[in-house]
Design a protein around this motif. Structure first.
Motif, mmCIF file in Angstrom:
data_model
loop_
_atom_site.group_PDB
_atom_site.id
_atom_site.type_symbol
_atom_site.label_atom_id
_atom_site.label_comp_id
_atom_site.label_asym_id
_atom_site.label_seq_id
_atom_site.Cartn_x
_atom_site.Cartn_y
_atom_site.Cartn_z
ATOM 1 N N GLU A 192 0.910 -1.323 -0.134
ATOM 2 C CA GLU A 192 -0.055 0.152 0.283
ATOM 3 C C GLU A 192 0.900 1.247 0.031
ATOM 4 O OE1 GLU A 192 -2.456 -0.450 3.542
ATOM 5 O OE2 GLU A 192 -3.625 -2.310 2.717
ATOM 6 N N PRO A 193 1.555 1.494 -1.120
ATOM 7 C CA PRO A 193 2.386 2.719 -1.079
ATOM 8 C C PRO A 193 1.731 4.037 -1.248
ATOM 9 C CG PRO A 193 2.533 1.173 -3.069
ATOM 10 C CD PRO A 193 1.744 0.774 -2.344
ATOM 11 N N GLY A 194 2.237 4.942 -0.593
ATOM 12 C CA GLY A 194 1.642 6.234 -1.021
ATOM 13 C C GLY A 194 2.822 7.298 -1.379
ATOM 14 N N ARG A 195 3.491 7.574 -0.411
ATOM 15 C CA ARG A 195 4.878 8.481 -1.035
ATOM 16 C C ARG A 195 5.619 8.228 -1.931
ATOM 17 N NH1 ARG A 195 7.331 12.126 3.275
ATOM 18 N NH2 ARG A 195 6.102 10.838 4.981
ATOM 19 N N SER A 196 5.902 6.725 -2.131
ATOM 20 C CA SER A 196 6.822 6.223 -2.822
ATOM 21 C C SER A 196 6.365 6.099 -4.474
ATOM 22 C CB SER A 196 7.114 4.842 -2.542
ATOM 23 O OG SER A 196 6.206 3.915 -2.311
ATOM 24 N N LEU A 197 4.871 6.240 -4.478
ATOM 25 C CA LEU A 197 4.285 6.205 -5.614
ATOM 26 C C LEU A 197 4.277 7.688 -6.295
ATOM 27 C CD1 LEU A 197 1.305 3.557 -5.709
ATOM 28 C CD2 LEU A 197 3.564 3.576 -7.171
ATOM 29 N N VAL A 198 4.070 8.535 -5.456
ATOM 30 C CA VAL A 198 3.914 10.076 -5.850
ATOM 31 C C VAL A 198 5.198 10.797 -5.595
ATOM 32 C CG1 VAL A 198 1.616 10.330 -5.081
ATOM 33 C CG2 VAL A 198 3.128 10.843 -3.703
#
Length: 471
Positions: free
Chosen positions: A327-333
Motif C-alpha cells: 500500500e505505497p503512497g509517498r513512494s508512488l507520488v
C-alpha cells in the motif's frame, strides 16, 4: 531518467559561504527543465491560479510504479499494489494509479467514493483504517470491496450486517495483525484476537471469504516488516488448518524515498545546530530525506530477508502461492508535484537576516507542525524586476500569512545569494507526499489552495479541484 539535483535552478549560497551544507532538492528532469529554463511559466500559473499553487505531473507516478514493479518481477513475486489515496487529495493521481492497473487503499468513505469516481472497480479497492464508521463498512460490503478488519469489534459489526446484505455474500475480508514490534499500538489485533476471528470466519465460510492478513507499521526500515511477515507464517498455516484459504499478505506502506542527495544530507545532519534555526531549537526527529535507501533497494532488501527453513521472503511467498500486498503512497507520488508560494513581504530582522512572508501558510507545507522540518532547500525564482533584488547574500526563514506565531514553513534559516523581494516565488519540490494538503484549511477564510494537473511540457493544464475531480 533519475531525479537530478536543483543546483542550476536554486541560487543558494555555497557551502563555503554558509558553513552549513546546502540541501538542493532532487528533481525529476521534467520539473528541473521547467524551473531552470521557463521560470516565467511558473510565474504565469501562480498569477492565474493563486498562491500557494500545487502543480502535479501525474505521468511521473507511472515511472515510480515501473521501478517498483521491476524489483517485484525480478524476484518472481506475485503482487497486488494498492495506491494509498490518503497521501494526496489530487484526483489526477488517483486516475493515474487506476489507469496503471493499481488497486486503491481507501481509509474513509470519501476516499472510497473518490476511487470509484476515478474508475477503480470496487473489487480493486481495499477498505483499511481502524474503527471504520458503519456507513463506510456498509458501502464496502454492498459494492464487493475488500475489507481489512481491524478488531474483534469490527468483525462483529460485519456479522450484524449479514442478514441485510445476503445478496453480497461472501464478504471479502483480511485480518489486520498487530506485530510484536507494535504491541502498544491501538491498531490491529493481538494473537488472541486474531485466533478468535479466524475461528469465527472458519464457521461462516458462506458469508465471508477470508483472503489473508494485513499489517501496517510506522517507520521506514524493511527489517521490522520482514519480521512481521515472518510472524504471520504460522498464522497462514493455522488459517489453512481451519479450512480457510489465505491468498495474500499485505505489508502496508512505509517504503521510503529520497528528497536530497545522501552525502549532502549526512553532512547537514552532522553540522547543523541551534544557531541555524530562528527558534534556536534543533529538531530531534526527521524523515530520512537523504537516506541511502530508495524504494527499489528497500524492496530488494525486504524480499531477500530470511523467512522460514532457510528461505527468504520471496521464496516463501512463491512456495506458498501467496500474493504480496503493498500500500505505497509517498513512494508512488515521488517527484510528482511542487508547491509554489509567492512572497508578499520581506521583513528585516537584523543585518542580513530576514523573514519572508508568503501568500499561503504552513498548513500547505506542514512539517513544522510536527516539530520537524521539511529538509530540502526551496528554489527561489526572482520575479525579474530589473535591479529589484539586492545581490548581497543573506539568510531568511519563511513564514505564512496567518496571525499564528507558529505559522512557520521553515524554522531553519535558509541561505540566499541575493535578497528575495515581494513578488518572487519560493518553490518547494516533491510535496505530493503528505506535505501540500495534509493540514490545509480555510483559516482566516482564505480559500483552499488550487491544485493543477499538467502534462510533461505544460501544454495541458487542468484544474485538479478539491472535490477530487480533474476538470
Amino acid at each position: 531518467m533519475q531525479p537530478t539535483t536543483a543546483n542550476a535552478a536554486s541560487p543558494l549560497m555555497s557551502d563555503t559561504e554558509t558553513k552549513v551544507p546546502a540541501l538542493p532538492p532532487l528533481l525529476d528532469p521534467t520539473i528541473a527543465t521547467l524551473l531552470e529554463h521557463s521560470p516565467g511559466r511558473v510565474m504565469e500559473l501562480v498569477e492565474q491560479f493563486g498562491s500557494p499553487l500545487n502543480i502535479v505531473w501525474p505521468h511521473i507516478l507511472h515511472k515510480n510504479l515501473h521501478a517498483m514493479r521491476s524489483v517485484l518481477q525480478a524476484h518472481g513475486v506475485e503482487h497486488q499494489i494498492f495506491y494509498a489515496i490518503k497521501v494526496n487529495k489530487s484526483q489526477s493521481l488517483v486516475h493515474a494509479a487506476v489507469d496503471a492497473g493499481l488497486g486503491v487503499d481507501a481509509s474513509s468513505l470519501y476516499e472510497f467514493r473518490d476511487a470509484l469516481r476515478a474508475g477503480a472497480k470496487p473489487e480493486q479497492i481495499c477498505g483499511t483504517g481502524p474503527a471504520k464508521p458503519d456507513a463506510f463498512i456498509a458501502d464496502l460490503v454492498s459494492r464487493g470491496a475488500l475489507i481489512s478488519i481491524d478488531s474483534v469489534e469490527e468483525l462483529a459489526v460485519l456479522e450484524s450486517l449479514l442478514s441485510d446484505y445476503r445478496d453480497n455474500w461472501p464478504i471479502r475480508v483480511t485480518l489486520r495483525y498487530r506485530p510484536s514490534a507494535s504491541l502498544q499500538s491501538r491498531f490491529g489485533m493481538t494473537a488472541n484476537d486474531l485466533e478468535h476471528c479466524l475461528r469465527k470466519l472458519s464457521t461462516q465460510k458462506a458469508a465471508f471469504q477470508f483472503e489473508g492478513f494485513h499489517f501496517h507499521l510506522g517507520g521506514y526500515r524493511p527489517a521490522p516488516r520482514a519480521e512481521a511477515l515472518c510472524e504471520l507464517v504460522d498464522w497462514v498455516d493455522t488459517a489453512r488448518a481451519l479450512g480457510l484459504s489465505p491468498r495474500m499478505v499485505d505489508i502496508g506502506g512505509g517504503i521510503p524515498i529520497r528528497y536530497v542527495e545522501s552525502d549532502s544530507y549526512d553532512a547537514f545532519i552532522a553540522s547543523h545546530h541551534d544557531g541555524h534555526y530562528r527558534n534556536a531549537t534543533t529538531p530531534t526527529s526527521f524523515y530520512p530525506y537523504g537516506g541511502r535507501m530508495d524504494a527499489q533497494k528497500w524492496l530488494s532488501l525486504f524480499l531477500a530477508s530470511p523467512c522460514r527453513d532457510g528461505q527468504n521472503i520471496a521464496d516463501y511467498l512463491k512456495q506458498e502461492n501467496l500474493v504480496l500486498g503493498l500500500e505505497p503512497g509517498r513512494s508512488l507520488v515521488d517527484q510528482t508535484a511542487v508547491t509554489a508560494f509567492r512572497i508578499t513581504r520581506v521583513k528585516a530582522l537584523g543585518e542580513n537576516d530576514y523573514v519572508l512572508f508568503v501568500e499561503g501558510s504552513s498548513f500547505s507545507a506542514c512539517e513544522t507542525w510536527f516539530n520537524s522540518e521539511f529538509l530540502q532547500d526551496p528554489i527561489h525564482l526572482p520575479c525579474g524586476l530589473a535591479g529589484a533584488n539586492d545581490d548581497k547574500p543573506c539568510r531568511a526563514y519563511i513564514a505564512g500569512h496567518s496571525c499564528l506565531d507558529e505559522d512557520v514553513i521553515t524554522n531553519r534559516f535558509l541561505p540566499f545569494q541575493s535578497r528575495p523581494q515581494t513578488g518572487d516565488l519560493i518553490v518547494y519540490a516533491n510535496t505530493a507526499g503528505y506535505q501540500m494538503d495534509l493540514l490545509e484549511n480555510e483559516f482566516h477564510r482564505v480559500p483552499m489552495p488550487n491544485r493543477i494537473a499538467v502534462n510533461s511540457d505544460l501544454t495541458t493544464v487542468v484544474l485538479d479541484d478539491l472535490s477530487g475531480e480533474a476538470e
